[in-house]
Design a protein around this motif. Sequence first.
Motif, PDB file in Angstrom:
ATOM      1  N   LEU A  44       0.830  -1.213   0.000  1.00 14.34           N
ATOM      2  CA  LEU A  44       0.000   0.000   0.000  1.00 14.34           C
ATOM      3  C   LEU A  44       0.863   1.262   0.000  1.00 14.34           C
ATOM      4  O   LEU A  44       0.529   2.245  -0.660  1.00 14.34           O
ATOM      5  N   VAL A  45       1.958   1.223   0.743  1.00  8.59           N
ATOM      6  CA  VAL A  45       2.886   2.362   0.752  1.00  8.59           C
ATOM      7  C   VAL A  45       3.411   2.624  -0.655  1.00  8.59           C
ATOM      8  O   VAL A  45       3.434   3.762  -1.132  1.00  8.59           O
ATOM      9  N   LEU A  46       3.821   1.569  -1.323  1.00 10.41           N
ATOM     10  CA  LEU A  46       4.351   1.714  -2.687  1.00 10.41           C
ATOM     11  C   LEU A  46       3.263   2.178  -3.656  1.00 10.41           C
ATOM     12  O   LEU A  46       3.540   2.941  -4.591  1.00 10.41           O
ATOM     13  N   GLU A  47       2.030   1.743  -3.425  1.00  9.08           N
ATOM     14  CA  GLU A  47       0.919   2.175  -4.283  1.00  9.08           C
ATOM     15  C   GLU A  47       0.668   3.673  -4.116  1.00  9.08           C
ATOM     16  O   GLU A  47       0.472   4.386  -5.109  1.00  9.08           O
ATOM     17  N   VAL A  48       0.672   4.146  -2.866  1.00  5.68           N
ATOM     18  CA  VAL A  48       0.496   5.580  -2.613  1.00  5.68           C
ATOM     19  C   VAL A  48       1.651   6.371  -3.220  1.00  5.68           C
ATOM     20  O   VAL A  48       1.448   7.407  -3.867  1.00  5.68           O
ATOM     21  N   LYS A  49       2.844   5.872  -3.024  1.00  9.31           N
ATOM     22  CA  LYS A  49       4.043   6.530  -3.549  1.00  9.31           C
ATOM     23  C   LYS A  49       3.972   6.665  -5.065  1.00  9.31           C
ATOM     24  O   LYS A  49       4.293   7.725  -5.639  1.00  9.31           O
ATOM     25  N   GLU A  50       3.523   5.617  -5.732  1.00 10.41           N
ATOM     26  CA  GLU A  50       3.413   5.632  -7.193  1.00 10.41           C
ATOM     27  C   GLU A  50       2.340   6.616  -7.658  1.00 10.41           C
ATOM     28  O   GLU A  50       2.546   7.356  -8.621  1.00 10.41           O
ATOM     29  N   LYS A  51       1.215   6.643  -6.951  1.00  5.61           N
ATOM     30  CA  LYS A  51       0.134   7.571  -7.323  1.00  5.61           C
ATOM     31  C   LYS A  51       0.571   9.018  -7.144  1.00  5.61           C
ATOM     32  O   LYS A  51       0.260   9.886  -7.966  1.00  5.61           O
ATOM     33  N   LEU A  52       1.284   9.287  -6.054  1.00  4.33           N
ATOM     34  CA  LEU A  52       1.767  10.652  -5.827  1.00  4.33           C
ATOM     35  C   LEU A  52       2.742  11.072  -6.922  1.00  4.33           C
ATOM     36  O   LEU A  52       2.727  12.224  -7.375  1.00  4.33           O
ATOM     37  N   GLU A  53       3.591  10.144  -7.344  1.00  4.64           N
ATOM     38  CA  GLU A  53       4.548  10.465  -8.398  1.00  4.64           C
ATOM     39  C   GLU A  53       3.846  10.740  -9.723  1.00  4.64           C
ATOM     40  O   GLU A  53       4.197  11.682 -10.449  1.00  4.64           O
ATOM     41  N   LYS A  54       2.824   9.949 -10.040  1.00  3.78           N
ATOM     42  CA  LYS A  54       2.130  10.105 -11.312  1.00  3.78           C
ATOM     43  C   LYS A  54       1.195  11.313 -11.323  1.00  3.78           C
ATOM     44  O   LYS A  54       1.139  12.070 -12.291  1.00  3.78           O
ATOM     45  N   GLU A  55       0.451  11.492 -10.236  1.00  2.00           N
ATOM     46  CA  GLU A  55      -0.605  12.494 -10.207  1.00  2.00           C
ATOM     47  C   GLU A  55      -0.186  13.827  -9.602  1.00  2.00           C
ATOM     48  O   GLU A  55      -0.850  14.842  -9.818  1.00  2.00           O
ATOM     49  N   HIS A  56       0.903  13.813  -8.817  1.00  2.34           N
ATOM     50  CA  HIS A  56       1.340  15.056  -8.155  1.00  2.34           C
ATOM     51  C   HIS A  56       2.865  15.162  -8.250  1.00  2.34           C
ATOM     52  O   HIS A  56       3.549  15.327  -7.243  1.00  2.34           O
ATOM     53  N   HIS A  57       3.351  15.068  -9.448  1.00  2.64           N
ATOM     54  CA  HIS A  57       4.797  15.020  -9.688  1.00  2.64           C
ATOM     55  C   HIS A  57       5.512  16.282  -9.198  1.00  2.64           C
ATOM     56  O   HIS A  57       6.698  16.237  -8.871  1.00  2.64           O
ATOM     57  N   SER A  58       4.799  17.408  -9.147  1.00  3.76           N
ATOM     58  CA  SER A  58       5.443  18.673  -8.762  1.00  3.76           C
ATOM     59  C   SER A  58       5.706  18.774  -7.262  1.00  3.76           C
ATOM     60  O   SER A  58       6.433  19.671  -6.815  1.00  3.76           O
ATOM     61  N   LEU A  59       5.128  17.879  -6.478  1.00  7.51           N
ATOM     62  CA  LEU A  59       5.359  17.927  -5.039  1.00  7.51           C
ATOM     63  C   LEU A  59       6.818  17.611  -4.729  1.00  7.51           C
ATOM     64  O   LEU A  59       7.441  16.802  -5.412  1.00  7.51           O
ATOM     65  N   PRO A  60       7.367  18.244  -3.688  1.00  5.41           N
ATOM     66  CA  PRO A  60       8.771  17.987  -3.340  1.00  5.41           C
ATOM     67  C   PRO A  60       8.993  16.547  -2.862  1.00  5.41           C
ATOM     68  O   PRO A  60       8.065  15.869  -2.421  1.00  5.41           O
ATOM     69  N   VAL A  61      10.237  16.107  -2.956  1.00  3.28           N
ATOM     70  CA  VAL A  61      10.614  14.768  -2.504  1.00  3.28           C
ATOM     71  C   VAL A  61      11.539  14.898  -1.302  1.00  3.28           C
ATOM     72  O   VAL A  61      11.877  15.991  -0.874  1.00  3.28           O
ATOM     73  N   GLY A  62      11.968  13.762  -0.782  1.00  3.41           N
ATOM     74  CA  GLY A  62      12.850  13.780   0.380  1.00  3.41           C
ATOM     75  C   GLY A  62      12.060  13.661   1.671  1.00  3.41           C
ATOM     76  O   GLY A  62      10.887  13.281   1.678  1.00  3.41           O
ATOM     77  N   ARG A  63      12.687  14.008   2.768  1.00  5.94           N
ATOM     78  CA  ARG A  63      12.029  13.909   4.074  1.00  5.94           C
ATOM     79  C   ARG A  63      10.769  14.771   4.098  1.00  5.94           C
ATOM     80  O   ARG A  63      10.802  15.940   3.730  1.00  5.94           O
ATOM     81  N   ASN A  64       9.656  14.174   4.501  1.00  9.51           N
ATOM     82  CA  ASN A  64       8.337  14.821   4.510  1.00  9.51           C
ATOM     83  C   ASN A  64       7.842  15.184   3.108  1.00  9.51           C
ATOM     84  O   ASN A  64       6.954  16.023   2.955  1.00  9.51           O
ATOM     85  N   GLY A  65       8.422  14.541   2.096  1.00 11.88           N
ATOM     86  CA  GLY A  65       7.983  14.747   0.725  1.00 11.88           C
ATOM     87  C   GLY A  65       7.154  13.576   0.235  1.00 11.88           C
ATOM     88  O   GLY A  65       6.844  12.651   0.987  1.00 11.88           O
ATOM     89  N   ARG A  66       6.837  13.585  -1.058  1.00 13.05           N
ATOM     90  CA  ARG A  66       5.925  12.576  -1.606  1.00 13.05           C
ATOM     91  C   ARG A  66       6.516  11.176  -1.652  1.00 13.05           C
ATOM     92  O   ARG A  66       5.793  10.195  -1.875  1.00 13.05           O
ATOM     93  N   ASP A  67       7.828  11.042  -1.479  1.00 11.68           N
ATOM     94  CA  ASP A  67       8.436   9.706  -1.483  1.00 11.68           C
ATOM     95  C   ASP A  67       8.913   9.273  -0.093  1.00 11.68           C
ATOM     96  O   ASP A  67       9.640   8.289   0.042  1.00 11.68           O
ATOM     97  N   ASP A  68       8.491  10.001   0.954  1.00 13.02           N
ATOM     98  CA  ASP A  68       8.869   9.659   2.325  1.00 13.02           C
ATOM     99  C   ASP A  68       7.974   8.508   2.791  1.00 13.02           C
ATOM    100  O   ASP A  68       6.811   8.707   3.147  1.00 13.02           O
ATOM    101  N   GLU A  69       8.517   7.291   2.814  1.00 10.20           N
ATOM    102  CA  GLU A  69       7.703   6.106   3.088  1.00 10.20           C
ATOM    103  C   GLU A  69       7.203   6.040   4.529  1.00 10.20           C
ATOM    104  O   GLU A  69       6.115   5.525   4.792  1.00 10.20           O
ATOM    105  N   ASP A  70       7.985   6.556   5.472  1.00 11.25           N
ATOM    106  CA  ASP A  70       7.519   6.579   6.862  1.00 11.25           C
ATOM    107  C   ASP A  70       6.306   7.498   7.000  1.00 11.25           C
ATOM    108  O   ASP A  70       5.331   7.179   7.692  1.00 11.25           O
ATOM    109  N   MET A  71       6.374   8.640   6.344  1.00 14.93           N
ATOM    110  CA  MET A  71       5.264   9.590   6.365  1.00 14.93           C
ATOM    111  C   MET A  71       4.034   8.980   5.683  1.00 14.93           C
ATOM    112  O   MET A  71       2.906   9.087   6.184  1.00 14.93           O
ATOM    113  N   ILE A  72       4.241   8.334   4.558  1.00 19.74           N
ATOM    114  CA  ILE A  72       3.135   7.699   3.826  1.00 19.74           C
ATOM    115  C   ILE A  72       2.449   6.657   4.701  1.00 19.74           C
ATOM    116  O   ILE A  72       1.210   6.596   4.764  1.00 19.74           O
ATOM    117  N   LEU A  73       3.228   5.854   5.416  1.00 20.43           N
ATOM    118  CA  LEU A  73       2.653   4.809   6.270  1.00 20.43           C
ATOM    119  C   LEU A  73       1.810   5.417   7.391  1.00 20.43           C
ATOM    120  O   LEU A  73       0.732   4.904   7.709  1.00 20.43           O
TER     121      LEU A  73
END
Length: 260
Positions: A44-73
């Motif tokens: 589910l974490v990876l699914e959310v991460k993938e959706k954020l990348e596809k649908e909200h690519h402009s969001l920042p990455v890194g800590r507290n960003g769209r690819d922060d898996e701890d935050m996503i969980l």
Amino acid sequence: MELLRVFPITTLPPPASTLSLRTKFVVRSCNLQLQSQRNDSRKLVLEVKEKLEKEHHSLPVGRNGRDDEDMILRFLKDRKFSVEEAVFKLTKAIKWRHDCEVSNLSEEAIKDISHTGKAYVHDFLDINNRPVLVVFASKHFPKAQDPADDERLCVYLIEKALSKLPPGEEQILAILDLKGFGVENADLKYLKFLFDVFYYYYPKRLSQVLFVDAPFVFKQFWRLIKPMLKSYASQVRFCSSETVRKEYFTDATLPPNFRE
């Protein structure tokens, strides 16, 4: 005639080897179940991460960003593992962090309002291993203090408290010292902001809120705000300074304002 002596029939325990096998089976079953849950959460974490990348690519990455898996969980747990709801709430939270430049907040940025002494992060953890945010309600004057400064101070102190989390811990304790609270300190909008920040932007980060030594006037004020606070209202506990001393800290770690 010889008397017959009757002995009770004793049920013997199963051999130790049988107990050992049963124990191993239970432990193995639990481990497999936990592993299965972790695998499901990971998917589910990876699914959310993938959706954020596809649908909200402009969001920042890194800590507290769209690819922060701890935050996503954390957001998934908050939304009962609904991917769509987690994505919606994460998008809002990440945009908010970016727009408010949360990562750039510093002592310098909040120095004017911090000088009021209305809030601070305690140097010690409570007995449950939680960082502690302390607020003095009697030092809050909504008519004389800039609401934007108050909001920056709030977010800065939450970030500071979270930075003190020990490994494996995720939540903080908030204490509102209500001694001396009066009508001039009442601020419906700001109190709602405090809870909204935790609900929308820091889910699963607030363990409990202690309202300490609340006078009658505050309890009247609380009746107005309580219905607006969603599930966070259940995390509030009204208590005394004595309760804080006895149930939350040791003599060595007690915040100074709660000492006798």
